[in-house]
Design a protein around this motif. Structure first.
Motif, PDB file in Angstrom:
ATOM      1  N   MET A   1      -9.184 -44.014  -6.517  1.00  0.00           N
ATOM      2  CA  MET A   1      -8.423 -42.792  -6.849  1.00  0.00           C
ATOM      3  C   MET A   1      -9.368 -41.593  -6.937  1.00  0.00           C
ATOM      4  O   MET A   1     -10.546 -41.711  -7.249  1.00  0.00           O
ATOM      5  CB  MET A   1      -7.693 -42.976  -8.194  1.00  0.00           C
ATOM      6  N   SER A   2      -8.765 -40.435  -6.705  1.00  0.00           N
ATOM      7  CA  SER A   2      -9.569 -39.212  -6.732  1.00  0.00           C
ATOM      8  C   SER A   2     -10.034 -38.915  -8.157  1.00  0.00           C
ATOM      9  O   SER A   2      -9.366 -39.262  -9.121  1.00  0.00           O
ATOM     10  CB  SER A   2      -8.726 -38.022  -6.259  1.00  0.00           C
ATOM     11  N   ARG A  31       5.646 -30.835  -9.736  1.00  0.00           N
ATOM     12  CA  ARG A  31       6.695 -31.814  -9.436  1.00  0.00           C
ATOM     13  C   ARG A  31       6.304 -33.232  -9.865  1.00  0.00           C
ATOM     14  O   ARG A  31       7.117 -33.942 -10.465  1.00  0.00           O
ATOM     15  CB  ARG A  31       7.016 -31.801  -7.931  1.00  0.00           C
ATOM     16  N   TYR A  41       9.732 -28.334  -2.504  1.00  0.00           N
ATOM     17  CA  TYR A  41       8.929 -28.365  -1.277  1.00  0.00           C
ATOM     18  C   TYR A  41       9.850 -28.047  -0.111  1.00  0.00           C
ATOM     19  O   TYR A  41      10.849 -28.738   0.100  1.00  0.00           O
ATOM     20  CB  TYR A  41       8.312 -29.759  -1.080  1.00  0.00           C
TER      21      TYR A  41
END
Lengths: 157, 770
Positions: A1-2, A31, A41
């Motif tokens: 994961m980032s 969101r 979006y």
């Protein structure tokens, strides 16, 4: 994961903290992390205005803004406008003038109209049309949206 | 004595019932719904136009942490989707269009799903590209679908009379070739679906944007090989439809297969680029039309030959001739008509249904020919139309029956309100004057189904109505809401029957487990069909209530009426008792009863026979639209200044909702004519985004003068007709006629972009554009 970056900002009047990946858009943060899905979006490239939010009072396409850029700023979404009775006139004008059909562009339109009216409390029709230029609507043909903004401006001191 | 006044909501300006929620940002569209444990689905699409798939390697994608399922054609049943069942959800043997689906992934996050797509390796062997539909039936053309070696997807032939005889009777004949381009729906809410299986039963729930939930159950059951009774479709509010959601598309079963493979709910939502690439287009067409008339303007014949580019697969676009032929055969009285269309496969995107369903294309050609015939005969455009216009009581060559018909009134109303005759003459005289700004005015008219369209085995709609102990009514209708305002109109119609205020009615319209069957929101049918169904249920409730009231008042039911939430004496409006009190007395008694009714409405229309003869709709909508424009002959820029529209709507039910439909349709038609162009070159879509695909924006809308002609249709709900599609239909034709009025040049190719207009103007003067 980032990896994530911790940011602090004011969201619809409340102090907020969030841990966001550096590449995340403000739209995706609102969101998917904060859970406010009123901001839509529509295109992801700043062309349709469905994701319009206010950042320190200025209207911004949240799809083109990094979430980390929210740090230290005041963010207002359509939910924030709805919570403030001062904006009832604007919302009611959209409802009563028929400015809403499928409603997908509506949150962006409402936020953009709020910004427009903050810049031009007594806008001409031309100023309204120009002010909504960056917000696409496929249902209404815009006429009733323009009329809604004009009505919301009526009686503004 | 307390008299309750009669009141009615019919014809009033009623705000849309769901507008407050939408304007507060509270409405949850499919994009906004998340289920516990949900995965994100993504589709790998090909970057080739026509190629054989040699191999697909998904090993690396499957090995990526966070990936729960990776599917290719090898993992799913070999069943095709669409009208010709020629579109497998995942393509295994070859790809035929740039949008083709090769593989799909379900992963914990969108990021991981996109990463997994990048790891899938596909080896192709390119095949020759078939990009020009005129080449599709030439010898040696590449075959797109093996089951159709001649590349012909579908043909439609219709005839009445004898065009050779018509030609003999003609004093003038005109012939032209028209080209109609690709545009696409651009719903503001992109396509999306969530698929969720119940763990033990295996029942499937879909959160879907479909416009046809009940047809979809069957479509899904066929492709999935599943009992349709075990499929539930929930329709969250839909971010625009316009016909785009009438068919089942590959992404929908793909999401289901992913959910099945991953044993988790899967949400699959398009990006805007995908929406441009992989959702349907309006059907492009190449149309050769030959029309004749006598000296006095009486039409003699029409011969039509149309080539439709079907793209790689067959969706509803291929069937638009069904609607097109109505305009050729029946907008005007035409004694002889010959109509032929052919939809041919190519490696281009495929078209679906789109508001107007072929009628924009047909009207573009017919209404230009009316002006061309008029010009040859020295008649004015209004006169030739009035000469040939249909009237009430006509039965056309195609068997369409016109009961209520306000066509001539539409023509004269639009003409007089726009000062058409004077302006048309003035502008024509100014064509040759110096200056680059030329003004023009153009007229076009249309017919469209307005009372449903009997295409499926049933064209009906069911309603369940219930009343609580406090007088609140809930109707459960099969009709879908896509923003057009059907829920508000249905509530109004129920209020009219039951004498209730609008806030006494709720409408449930979003769940196939709850609502009765309806064929779907298309063909401008919902007000007419679902409206009549709702009225039927309300009348049954009213009967029950008045009969119960009669028993407790010693009056007969026909001496009673419902008004303002009360049962009243019909003669003078004297209040008899509040409705809630009556409902409770009915309920809380030894013979306890609730007011619950059902009604299924099927219109009086018929299925057309194999020759397309028959009255396919219970009534028809009519309109005339007049466009005033300015053409800059130096730049080719056409500015739409004003639209004067007159629509036969049967009767105005919700004036504001109706205006909203007409205004939105006019601006959609403006975009079709002037700004929108999905550029497809050698099978590739060059402009899949709003930056390069130009929708009309707020500053560009014209002044709009809209009149409603109330022809009071005998079968319509309170006299109304369906008009959802009508307003978009005339615009391109009216603008083409206006450009001719301004410049003397006839433009037969859409769109009227500055480049196309400039080229046409220069070429018409014998010039050459680099």
């Amino acid at each position: 994961m980032s990896l994530t970056v911790e940011i602090r900002f004011t969201l619809n009047g409340s102090p907020t903290r969030a841990a966001v990946p550096p590449g995340l858009t403000a739209l995706a943060m609102l969101r998917d992390i904060v859970g406010l899905t009123g901001t839509k979006y529509g295109c992801g490239e700043g062309e349709c205005g469905a994701c319009t939010i206010l950042v320190d009072g200025l209207s911004v396409n949240s799809c083109l803004m990094f979430a980390v850029e929210c740090d230290g700023r005041a963010i207002t979404t359509v939910e924030g406008l709805a919570a403030d009775p001062a904006n009832d006139r604007l919302r009611d004008a959209f409802v009563e003038e028929g400015g809403v059909q499928c409603g997908f562009c509506t949150p962006g339109m409402i936020v953009q109209s709020k910004y427009l009216l903050s810049q031009h409390p007594h806008p001409s029709h031309e100023q309204i049309r120009r002010g909504l230029e960056g917000n696409l609507c496929r249902c209404t043909g815009y006429k009733k949206i323009i009329e809604a903004v004009a009505k919301a401006a009526e009686g503004t001191p | 004595m307390t008299v309750v006044a009669k009141s009615s909501l019919i014809g009033k300006r009623i705000p849309k019932m769901d507008a407050p929620e939408k304007a507060a940002g509270k409405t949850r569209y499919v994009q906004d719904i998340n289920l516990p444990g949900q995965l994100i689905g993504k589709i790998l699409r090909t970057d080739r136009v026509h190629a054989r798939i040699v191999s697909i390697d998904t090993a690396a994608a499957k090995a990526l942490p966070g990936v729960y399922a990776v599917l290719t054609a090898a993992d799913i049943p070999k069943r095709g989707l669409g009208v010709n069942k020629d579109n497998p959800p995942l393509k295994g043997d070859k790809v035929r269009t740039i949008r083709d689906e090769i593989a799909a992934v379900a992963a914990e996050t969108e990021e991981i799903a996109l990463e997994a797509l990048k790891l899938i390796k596909v080896v192709y062997e390119d095949l020759p590209i078939l990009a020009d539909p005129r080449q599709s039936t030439q010898p040696g053309a590449p075959v797109i679908q093996d089951a159709k070696p001649d590349n012909i997807a579908m043909t439609f032939d219709y005839a009445h009379g004898d065009v050779a005889q018509g030609e003999k009777e003609s004093d003038v004949v005109v012939e032209s070739e028209f080209y109609l381009h690709y545009v696409t729906h651009c719903c503001m809410g992109v396509s999306g679906i969530i698929a969720d299986f119940e763990p033990t039963s295996g029942n499937l729930t879909l959160y879907s944007n479909t416009q046809v939930p009940f047809l979809h159950k069957r479509e899904f059951s066929e492709v999935l090989g599943m009992d349709p009774g075990r499929i539930r479709i929930i329709q969250p509010p839909i971010g625009g439809g316009f016909g785009s959601k009438l068919d089942i598309y590959p992404f929908e079963p793909i999401a289901v297969y992913l959910a099945k493979a991953a044993r988790r709910p899967v949400k699959l939502v398009f990006t805007r680029e995908e929406e441009f690439l992989a959702s349907p287009t309006r059907q492009p067409a190449l149309c050769r039309l030959r029309s004749g008339a006598k000296k006095d303007g009486t039409l003699t014949f029409r011969a039509v030959d149309i080539l439709l580019d079907n793209g790689g697969y067959t969706s509803w676009g291929a069937t638009i001739p069904f609607v097109m032929m109505q305009t050729f055969s029946s907008l005007y009285r035409v004694p002889h008509c010959l109509f032929h269309t052919k939809a041919v496969y190519s490696n281009n995107p495929y078209a679906g249904s789109f508001r107007g369903y072929g009628n924009l294309q047909a009207t573009f050609t017919v209404e230009q020919h009316m002006d061309m015939l008029a010009e040859k005969l020295g008649l004015d455009p209004l006169a030739i139309r009035m000469k040939n216009a249909q009237e009430s009581g006509e039965v056309t060559g195609q068997g369409m029956v016109f009961t209520s018909c306000g066509f001539k009134e539409c023509l004269t109303t639009a003409a007089s309100r726009s000062d058409f005759a004077r302006k048309f003459t003035d502008y024509a005289q100014q064509q040759s004057k110096p200056g680059n700004k030329k003004r023009g005015i153009g007229l076009a008219a249309m017919i469209h189904v307005g009372g449903g369209a009997k295409i499926y085995p049933s064209d009906g709609c069911g309603t369940i109505l219930k009343m609580d102990d406090f007088g609140h009514v809930t109707i459960m209708t099969g009709a879908s809401e896509i923003g057009q305002g059907s829920e508000t109109v249905l509530a109004q119609l129920v209020c009219e029957e039951l004498g209730l205020p609008l806030d006494a009615v709720s409408v449930v319209n979003n769940d196939t487990e709850v609502t009765p069957w309806d064929v779907g929101v298309h063909a401008s049918r919902t007000t007419f069909i679902a409206g009549n169904s709702a009225i039927g249920a309300a009348r049954k409730a009213k009967d029950k209530i008045l009969n119960a009231a009669a028993k407790v008042t010693n009056m007969t039911a026909d001496q009673l009426e419902m008004r303002g939430g009360f049962v009243v004496r019909a003669a003078d409006g004297e209040m008899v008792m509040p409705l809630p009190k009556l409902l409770r007395s009915l309920h809380f008694s030894d013979k306890a009863e609730l007011v619950m009714t059902t009604h299924y409405y099927e219109p009086s229309s018929v299925h057309q026979d194999k020759k397309f003869m028959g009255n396919v709709s219970a009534t028809y909508a009519w309109a005339a639209q007049i466009c005033e424009i300015e053409v800059d002959t130096d730049t080719g820029i056409v500015t739409l200044e004003k639209v004067t529209a007159a629509h036969d709507v049967g009767r105005v039910l919700n004036r504001m909702g109706l205006e909203g439909q007409i205004e939105g349709g006019i601006v959609m038609g403006q975009g079709y004519a002037l700004t929108e162009d999905l550029m497809v070159r050698q099978g590739k879509v060059l402009n899949p985004g709003f930056r390069d695909y130009k929708l009309v924006t707020a500053p560009e809308i014209p002044e709009m003068d809209i009149s409603f002609i109330e022809s009071m249709d005998g079968e319509g709900p309170q006299g109304a007709k369906g008009v959802g599609e009508a307003p978009a239909i005339c615009m391109a034709a009216a603008i083409a006629n206006a450009i001719h009025n301004a410049t003397g040049v006839r433009l037969t190719r859409l769109p009227f972009s500055p480049e196309n207009v400039y080229r046409a103007l220069v070429t018409a003067k014998g010039g050459v554009v680099e």
